[in-house]
Design a protein around this motif. Structure first.
Motif, PDB file in Angstrom:
ATOM      1  N   ILE A  63      13.380   8.111   4.040  1.00 19.53           N
ATOM      2  CA  ILE A  63      12.286   8.845   3.396  1.00 19.53           C
ATOM      3  C   ILE A  63      10.963   8.110   3.601  1.00 19.53           C
ATOM      4  O   ILE A  63       9.927   8.733   3.866  1.00 19.53           O
ATOM      5  N   ARG A  64      10.994   6.805   3.513  1.00 12.41           N
ATOM      6  CA  ARG A  64       9.785   6.006   3.714  1.00 12.41           C
ATOM      7  C   ARG A  64       9.219   6.233   5.122  1.00 12.41           C
ATOM      8  O   ARG A  64       7.993   6.279   5.310  1.00 12.41           O
ATOM      9  N   ARG A  65      10.099   6.404   6.103  1.00 16.53           N
ATOM     10  CA  ARG A  65       9.661   6.591   7.486  1.00 16.53           C
ATOM     11  C   ARG A  65       9.279   8.044   7.791  1.00 16.53           C
ATOM     12  O   ARG A  65       8.668   8.313   8.827  1.00 16.53           O
ATOM     13  N   HIS A  66       9.647   8.966   6.902  1.00 18.94           N
ATOM     14  CA  HIS A  66       9.381  10.395   7.117  1.00 18.94           C
ATOM     15  C   HIS A  66       8.788  11.000   5.843  1.00 18.94           C
ATOM     16  O   HIS A  66       9.365  11.900   5.232  1.00 18.94           O
TER      17      HIS A  66
ATOM     18  N   LEU B  73      10.257  12.121  -8.532  1.00 18.96           N
ATOM     19  CA  LEU B  73       8.901  11.753  -8.103  1.00 18.96           C
ATOM     20  C   LEU B  73       8.667  10.257  -8.250  1.00 18.96           C
ATOM     21  O   LEU B  73       8.110   9.612  -7.354  1.00 18.96           O
ATOM     22  N   ASN B  74       9.071   9.708  -9.385  1.00 19.92           N
ATOM     23  CA  ASN B  74       8.835   8.291  -9.649  1.00 19.92           C
ATOM     24  C   ASN B  74       9.760   7.385  -8.848  1.00 19.92           C
ATOM     25  O   ASN B  74       9.348   6.318  -8.395  1.00 19.92           O
ATOM     26  N   VAL B  75      11.002   7.802  -8.643  1.00 19.62           N
ATOM     27  CA  VAL B  75      11.929   7.005  -7.838  1.00 19.62           C
ATOM     28  C   VAL B  75      11.482   6.975  -6.383  1.00 19.62           C
ATOM     29  O   VAL B  75      11.538   5.927  -5.723  1.00 19.62           O
ATOM     30  N   LEU B  76      11.013   8.097  -5.856  1.00 13.34           N
ATOM     31  CA  LEU B  76      10.497   8.098  -4.476  1.00 13.34           C
ATOM     32  C   LEU B  76       9.295   7.174  -4.344  1.00 13.34           C
ATOM     33  O   LEU B  76       9.130   6.496  -3.326  1.00 13.34           O
ATOM     34  N   SER B  77       8.459   7.141  -5.371  1.00 16.24           N
ATOM     35  CA  SER B  77       7.318   6.228  -5.351  1.00 16.24           C
ATOM     36  C   SER B  77       7.773   4.776  -5.398  1.00 16.24           C
ATOM     37  O   SER B  77       7.282   3.932  -4.644  1.00 16.24           O
ATOM     38  N   GLN B  78       8.733   4.482  -6.276  1.00 14.11           N
ATOM     39  CA  GLN B  78       9.178   3.099  -6.461  1.00 14.11           C
ATOM     40  C   GLN B  78      10.017   2.585  -5.299  1.00 14.11           C
ATOM     41  O   GLN B  78       9.851   1.433  -4.871  1.00 14.11           O
ATOM     42  N   LEU B  79      10.928   3.401  -4.776  1.00 12.82           N
ATOM     43  CA  LEU B  79      11.886   2.917  -3.783  1.00 12.82           C
ATOM     44  C   LEU B  79      11.495   3.250  -2.343  1.00 12.82           C
ATOM     45  O   LEU B  79      11.942   2.575  -1.418  1.00 12.82           O
ATOM     46  N   SER B  80      10.698   4.294  -2.151  1.00 16.58           N
ATOM     47  CA  SER B  80      10.259   4.638  -0.794  1.00 16.58           C
ATOM     48  C   SER B  80       8.788   4.340  -0.565  1.00 16.58           C
ATOM     49  O   SER B  80       8.333   4.320   0.580  1.00 16.58           O
ATOM     50  N   GLY B  81       8.036   4.161  -1.652  1.00 18.67           N
ATOM     51  CA  GLY B  81       6.625   3.811  -1.519  1.00 18.67           C
ATOM     52  C   GLY B  81       5.714   4.972  -1.219  1.00 18.67           C
ATOM     53  O   GLY B  81       4.546   4.773  -0.870  1.00 18.67           O
ATOM     54  N   ILE B  82       6.213   6.234  -1.346  1.00 21.31           N
ATOM     55  CA  ILE B  82       5.362   7.377  -1.031  1.00 21.31           C
ATOM     56  C   ILE B  82       4.705   7.921  -2.302  1.00 21.31           C
ATOM     57  O   ILE B  82       5.266   7.842  -3.397  1.00 21.31           O
ATOM     58  N   ILE B  83       3.504   8.443  -2.148  1.00 16.68           N
ATOM     59  CA  ILE B  83       2.839   9.117  -3.258  1.00 16.68           C
ATOM     60  C   ILE B  83       3.434  10.522  -3.391  1.00 16.68           C
ATOM     61  O   ILE B  83       3.587  11.243  -2.403  1.00 16.68           O
ATOM     62  N   THR B  84       3.798  10.893  -4.610  1.00 17.61           N
ATOM     63  CA  THR B  84       4.335  12.214  -4.893  1.00 17.61           C
ATOM     64  C   THR B  84       3.389  12.937  -5.845  1.00 17.61           C
ATOM     65  O   THR B  84       2.403  12.361  -6.304  1.00 17.61           O
ATOM     66  N   LEU B  85       3.707  14.174  -6.162  1.00 14.60           N
ATOM     67  CA  LEU B  85       2.749  14.989  -6.905  1.00 14.60           C
ATOM     68  C   LEU B  85       3.390  15.637  -8.126  1.00 14.60           C
ATOM     69  O   LEU B  85       4.311  16.456  -7.995  1.00 14.60           O
ATOM     70  N   HIS B  86       2.893  15.258  -9.310  1.00 13.29           N
ATOM     71  CA  HIS B  86       3.302  15.933 -10.539  1.00 13.29           C
ATOM     72  C   HIS B  86       2.474  17.205 -10.635  1.00 13.29           C
ATOM     73  O   HIS B  86       1.343  17.209 -11.108  1.00 13.29           O
ATOM     74  N   SER B  87       3.058  18.295 -10.131  1.00 13.20           N
ATOM     75  CA  SER B  87       2.316  19.547 -10.045  1.00 13.20           C
ATOM     76  C   SER B  87       3.306  20.700  -9.985  1.00 13.20           C
ATOM     77  O   SER B  87       4.372  20.633 -10.610  1.00 13.20           O
TER      78      SER B  87
ATOM     79  N   MET C 185       0.840  -1.192   0.000  1.00 15.39           N
ATOM     80  CA  MET C 185       0.000   0.000   0.000  1.00 15.39           C
ATOM     81  C   MET C 185       0.880   1.250   0.000  1.00 15.39           C
ATOM     82  O   MET C 185       1.856   1.324   0.741  1.00 15.39           O
ATOM     83  N   ALA C 186       0.530   2.222  -0.838  1.00 16.16           N
ATOM     84  CA  ALA C 186       1.311   3.444  -0.932  1.00 16.16           C
ATOM     85  C   ALA C 186       1.236   4.240   0.368  1.00 16.16           C
ATOM     86  O   ALA C 186       0.219   4.257   1.050  1.00 16.16           O
ATOM     87  N   ILE C 187       2.329   4.913   0.692  1.00 20.79           N
ATOM     88  CA  ILE C 187       2.406   5.741   1.891  1.00 20.79           C
ATOM     89  C   ILE C 187       2.001   7.165   1.517  1.00 20.79           C
ATOM     90  O   ILE C 187       2.513   7.742   0.552  1.00 20.79           O
ATOM     91  N   LYS C 188       1.095   7.722   2.308  1.00 21.91           N
ATOM     92  CA  LYS C 188       0.579   9.061   2.033  1.00 21.91           C
ATOM     93  C   LYS C 188       1.136  10.046   3.050  1.00 21.91           C
ATOM     94  O   LYS C 188       1.002   9.841   4.256  1.00 21.91           O
ATOM     95  N   PRO C 189       1.744  11.136   2.601  1.00 19.63           N
ATOM     96  CA  PRO C 189       2.195  12.172   3.536  1.00 19.63           C
ATOM     97  C   PRO C 189       1.026  12.936   4.118  1.00 19.63           C
ATOM     98  O   PRO C 189      -0.101  12.867   3.606  1.00 19.63           O
ATOM     99  N   LEU C 190       1.278  13.664   5.194  1.00 21.13           N
ATOM    100  CA  LEU C 190       0.245  14.470   5.821  1.00 21.13           C
ATOM    101  C   LEU C 190      -0.177  15.629   4.927  1.00 21.13           C
ATOM    102  O   LEU C 190       0.630  16.173   4.167  1.00 21.13           O
ATOM    103  N   ALA C 191      -1.433  16.028   5.033  1.00 25.64           N
ATOM    104  CA  ALA C 191      -1.983  17.103   4.210  1.00 25.64           C
ATOM    105  C   ALA C 191      -1.324  18.439   4.530  1.00 25.64           C
ATOM    106  O   ALA C 191      -0.834  18.676   5.645  1.00 25.64           O
ATOM    107  N   LEU C 192      -1.334  19.316   3.543  1.00 23.06           N
ATOM    108  CA  LEU C 192      -0.834  20.684   3.707  1.00 23.06           C
ATOM    109  C   LEU C 192      -1.970  21.567   4.209  1.00 23.06           C
ATOM    110  O   LEU C 192      -3.066  21.563   3.640  1.00 23.06           O
TER     111      LEU C 192
END
Length: 307
Positions: free
Chosen positions: A99-102, A116-130, A1-8
């Motif tokens: 990064i995965r833990r933070h 963005l894609n490497v953080l998703s693949q190797l850390s499992g976090i969702i990033t934002l193309h924006s 399951m992807a890791i979601k950071p806290l909302a802004l």
């Protein structure tokens, strides 16, 4: 399951880093002032103003700045100042387990998309193309800010990705596909092929956009991705704009899509407005997305953030 950071949220801290090419200090300062006027706190990386030829400091310096932002508990959003070139150079120096833990929101486009894609693949976090820091200015279209702040502060799904009025999404190959969204700038992904950081498209929806390349060069890059199996592996394709791309030998970017992308037979949507163009849809890299080329819709099924 992807890791979601806290909302802004209002008053949160944004960490500014320069991870590729340098940006003029006066431009950084003006954009930081605009961010602060929007009610956000801002801190700058130690090397945010650094210049090392066509790079903003050494690879290690730029990587250290990024890791410092992940380590800072007060930082909620990490916002690169710009893309340019050189982001791939920091990748070997990042601590993906840390990064995965933070997890933090990381936004950007252009050369930042390889990160963005490497953080998703190797850390499992969702990033934002924006948006990048460069985009925080009064003349930025309201659409871009609406997309950005919705993606960084709302966990409501499903959420439709709609182009601005008058710019419809175009279904090119019928069909519907659901998968994790990957992608971004074409040139950046071609540069990562054959490395430990190349994009993984297996079972995924692949999004691509490009800027300021002649059509014959875009063809070469698409062919390289094809030979690397990236179109064969994906379940659906979303083609964004080719901003400022020049026709070549009577061929257009639209011709390339028809001649070289349509034949893959994968569900295909074209004309998504994001990346280097005026309008920038916010796309969660690493999140579950549905694309329906029968009616030209893109639907985010998984939020990019959590509360």
């Amino acid at each position: 399951m992807a890791i979601k950071p806290l909302a802004l949220q209002q008053g949160d801290t944004v960490g500014i880093v320069t991870l590729g090419s340098p940006l003029a200090p006066e431009t950084i300062n003006a954009r930081v002032a605009y961010l602060r006027s929007m009610g956000l706190n801002v801190i700058l990386g130690r090397y945010a103003f650094e210049e090392n030829g066509f790079l903003a400091g050494t690879d290690r310096q730029r990587a250290e700045d990024l890791m410092d932002m992940f380590a800072n508990d007060s930082v909620r959003l990490i916002l690169p100042s710009r893309g340019g070139v050189g982001v791939e150079g920091i990748l070997p120096f990042l601590d993906y387990s840390f990064i995965r833990r933070h997890p933090k929101i990381v936004s950007g486009y252009s050369d930042i998309t390889v990160l963005l894609n490497v953080l998703s693949q190797l850390s499992g976090i969702i990033t934002l193309h924006s948006l990048l820091l460069l985009d925080f200015k009064p003349e930025t279209p309201p659409y871009n800010f609406e997309q950005f702040f919705t993606a960084t502060s709302s966990n409501k799904v499903p959420r439709a990705i709609d182009n601005p009025p008058g710019k419809p999404l175009v279904g090119k190959v019928p069909g519907s596909a659901t998968g994790t969204l990957v992608g971004g700038n074409l040139t950046s992904f071609v540069g990562s092929l054959g490395t430990p950081f190349e994009i993984d498209t297996k079972g995924k929806i692949l999004f691509l956009e490009e800027v300021h390349e002649p059509v014959n060069t875009v063809y070469r890059y698409l062919l390289q991705l094809s030979l690397a199996g990236k179109f064969k592996d994906c379940v659906g394709i979303i083609m964004g704009e080719c901003t400022g791309c020049q026709d070549a030998y009577g061929q257009t970017y639209e011709d390339l899509i028809e001649d070289y992308i349509v034949p893959f037979g994968k569900p295909l949507i074209a004309d998504l407005a994001t990346g280097h163009g005026i309008y920038k849809a916010a796309l969660p890299i690493g999140a579950l997305v549905n694309m329906n080329a029968n009616n030209g819709t893109i639907t985010i099924l998984e939020p990019a953030i959590r509360y």
